[in-house]
Design a protein around this motif. Sequence first.
Motif, PDB file in Angstrom:
ATOM      1  N   ARG A   4       0.850  -1.191   0.000  1.00  0.00           N
ATOM      2  CA  ARG A   4       0.000   0.000   0.000  1.00  0.00           C
ATOM      3  C   ARG A   4       0.880   1.233   0.000  1.00  0.00           C
ATOM      4  N   LEU A   5       0.600   2.112  -0.915  1.00  0.00           N
ATOM      5  CA  LEU A   5       1.344   3.364  -1.019  1.00  0.00           C
ATOM      6  C   LEU A   5       0.390   4.530  -0.813  1.00  0.00           C
ATOM      7  N   THR A   6       0.862   5.529  -0.120  1.00  0.00           N
ATOM      8  CA  THR A   6       0.087   6.742   0.092  1.00  0.00           C
ATOM      9  C   THR A   6       0.814   7.883  -0.605  1.00  0.00           C
ATOM     10  N   PRO A   7       0.138   8.650  -1.425  1.00  0.00           N
ATOM     11  CA  PRO A   7       0.813   9.766  -2.091  1.00  0.00           C
ATOM     12  C   PRO A   7       1.444  10.720  -1.078  1.00  0.00           C
ATOM     13  N   ILE A   8       2.622  11.220  -1.442  1.00  0.00           N
ATOM     14  CA  ILE A   8       3.276  12.223  -0.606  1.00  0.00           C
ATOM     15  C   ILE A   8       2.787  13.619  -0.968  1.00  0.00           C
ATOM     16  N   GLY A   9       2.159  13.729  -2.132  1.00  0.00           N
ATOM     17  CA  GLY A   9       1.649  14.999  -2.617  1.00  0.00           C
ATOM     18  C   GLY A   9       1.008  14.810  -3.976  1.00  0.00           C
ATOM     19  N   PHE A  10       0.727  15.928  -4.621  1.00  0.00           N
ATOM     20  CA  PHE A  10       0.045  15.892  -5.910  1.00  0.00           C
ATOM     21  C   PHE A  10       0.640  16.922  -6.859  1.00  0.00           C
ATOM     22  N   VAL A  11       0.546  16.610  -8.157  1.00  0.00           N
ATOM     23  CA  VAL A  11       0.969  17.545  -9.190  1.00  0.00           C
ATOM     24  C   VAL A  11      -0.076  18.641  -9.296  1.00  0.00           C
ATOM     25  N   ARG A  12       0.409  19.873  -9.370  1.00  0.00           N
ATOM     26  CA  ARG A  12      -0.476  21.018  -9.573  1.00  0.00           C
ATOM     27  C   ARG A  12       0.049  21.795 -10.785  1.00  0.00           C
ATOM     28  N   GLY A  13      -0.858  22.065 -11.709  1.00  0.00           N
ATOM     29  CA  GLY A  13      -0.466  22.798 -12.906  1.00  0.00           C
ATOM     30  C   GLY A  13       0.055  21.872 -13.986  1.00  0.00           C
ATOM     31  N   GLY A  14       0.672  22.463 -14.989  1.00  0.00           N
ATOM     32  CA  GLY A  14       1.137  21.682 -16.129  1.00  0.00           C
ATOM     33  C   GLY A  14      -0.037  21.332 -17.020  1.00  0.00           C
ATOM     34  N   ARG A  15       0.024  20.198 -17.640  1.00  0.00           N
ATOM     35  CA  ARG A  15      -1.043  19.762 -18.545  1.00  0.00           C
ATOM     36  C   ARG A  15      -2.207  19.155 -17.771  1.00  0.00           C
ATOM     37  N   THR A  16      -3.380  19.250 -18.390  1.00  0.00           N
ATOM     38  CA  THR A  16      -4.574  18.650 -17.792  1.00  0.00           C
ATOM     39  C   THR A  16      -4.965  17.349 -18.474  1.00  0.00           C
ATOM     40  N   ALA A  17      -4.321  17.043 -19.595  1.00  0.00           N
ATOM     41  CA  ALA A  17      -4.597  15.801 -20.322  1.00  0.00           C
ATOM     42  C   ALA A  17      -3.270  15.196 -20.771  1.00  0.00           C
ATOM     43  N   ALA A  18      -3.201  13.873 -20.763  1.00  0.00           N
ATOM     44  CA  ALA A  18      -1.989  13.176 -21.202  1.00  0.00           C
ATOM     45  C   ALA A  18      -1.854  13.302 -22.715  1.00  0.00           C
ATOM     46  N   GLU A  19      -0.693  13.685 -23.149  1.00  0.00           N
ATOM     47  CA  GLU A  19      -0.360  13.790 -24.563  1.00  0.00           C
ATOM     48  C   GLU A  19       0.968  13.096 -24.768  1.00  0.00           C
ATOM     49  N   ASP A  20       1.248  12.689 -25.994  1.00  0.00           N
ATOM     50  CA  ASP A  20       2.459  11.917 -26.230  1.00  0.00           C
ATOM     51  C   ASP A  20       3.746  12.732 -26.279  1.00  0.00           C
ATOM     52  N   ASP A  21       3.718  13.965 -26.720  1.00  0.00           N
ATOM     53  CA  ASP A  21       4.968  14.670 -26.999  1.00  0.00           C
ATOM     54  C   ASP A  21       5.045  16.056 -26.369  1.00  0.00           C
ATOM     55  N   ASP A  22       6.234  16.634 -26.508  1.00  0.00           N
ATOM     56  CA  ASP A  22       6.520  18.018 -26.109  1.00  0.00           C
ATOM     57  C   ASP A  22       6.352  18.277 -24.611  1.00  0.00           C
ATOM     58  N   TRP A  23       6.866  17.385 -23.785  1.00  0.00           N
ATOM     59  CA  TRP A  23       6.793  17.557 -22.333  1.00  0.00           C
ATOM     60  C   TRP A  23       7.954  18.385 -21.783  1.00  0.00           C
ATOM     61  N   GLY A  24       8.975  18.604 -22.565  1.00  0.00           N
ATOM     62  CA  GLY A  24      10.209  19.221 -22.063  1.00  0.00           C
ATOM     63  C   GLY A  24      10.061  20.587 -21.438  1.00  0.00           C
ATOM     64  N   GLN A  25       9.163  21.397 -21.931  1.00  0.00           N
ATOM     65  CA  GLN A  25       9.008  22.750 -21.397  1.00  0.00           C
ATOM     66  C   GLN A  25       7.821  22.888 -20.444  1.00  0.00           C
ATOM     67  N   VAL A  26       7.136  21.790 -20.186  1.00  0.00           N
ATOM     68  CA  VAL A  26       5.984  21.828 -19.284  1.00  0.00           C
ATOM     69  C   VAL A  26       6.476  22.082 -17.860  1.00  0.00           C
ATOM     70  N   ARG A  27       5.905  23.104 -17.250  1.00  0.00           N
ATOM     71  CA  ARG A  27       6.231  23.442 -15.861  1.00  0.00           C
ATOM     72  C   ARG A  27       5.080  23.019 -14.973  1.00  0.00           C
TER      73      ARG A  27
END
Length: 153
Positions: A4-27
């Motif tokens: 069992r794993l419990t998240p230490i936190g969550f991602v906030r911001g960046g993309r709202t949908a999974a896409e295949d490419d161009d992740w390098g500049q995503v903050r």
Amino acid sequence: MEIRLTPIGFVRGGRTAAEDDDWGQVRAEIVLDGARFAPDALSGLADFSHAEIVYHFHAVPEADIVAGARRPRGRADWPAVGIFAQRGRSRPNRLGVSTCEILGVSGLVLSVRGLDAIDGTPVLDIKPVLSGFAPRGMLREPEWARAIMQTYW
């Protein structure tokens, strides 16, 4: 055995949908759970240039999990390879790992660039990248893997 794993936190911001490419500049930011962690939990992390972020592909339906082989991105010109020869999101435990550039730390918030996880993603761990843990020797990979990464970041 069950883990069992419990998240230490969550991602906030960046993309709202999974896409295949161009992740390098995503903050994006990783916001730690303030009920579990002291304000100094990220202390010293800003001294590193990069961190490995371990996260859960929570938006991937159980029905999409692959237990055998598939063609990366469904491309007929690439070979069908086992799920453990890929880094895709349809993995049995839906775990993802990204090496991200650290942009800053403020309290319980880690700002990064190049995290290929979407807003709201549960984060399971953060590890600084140490050169001593880098691969030793030459890396070997098939051509299809190099082709996938040409536009990924």
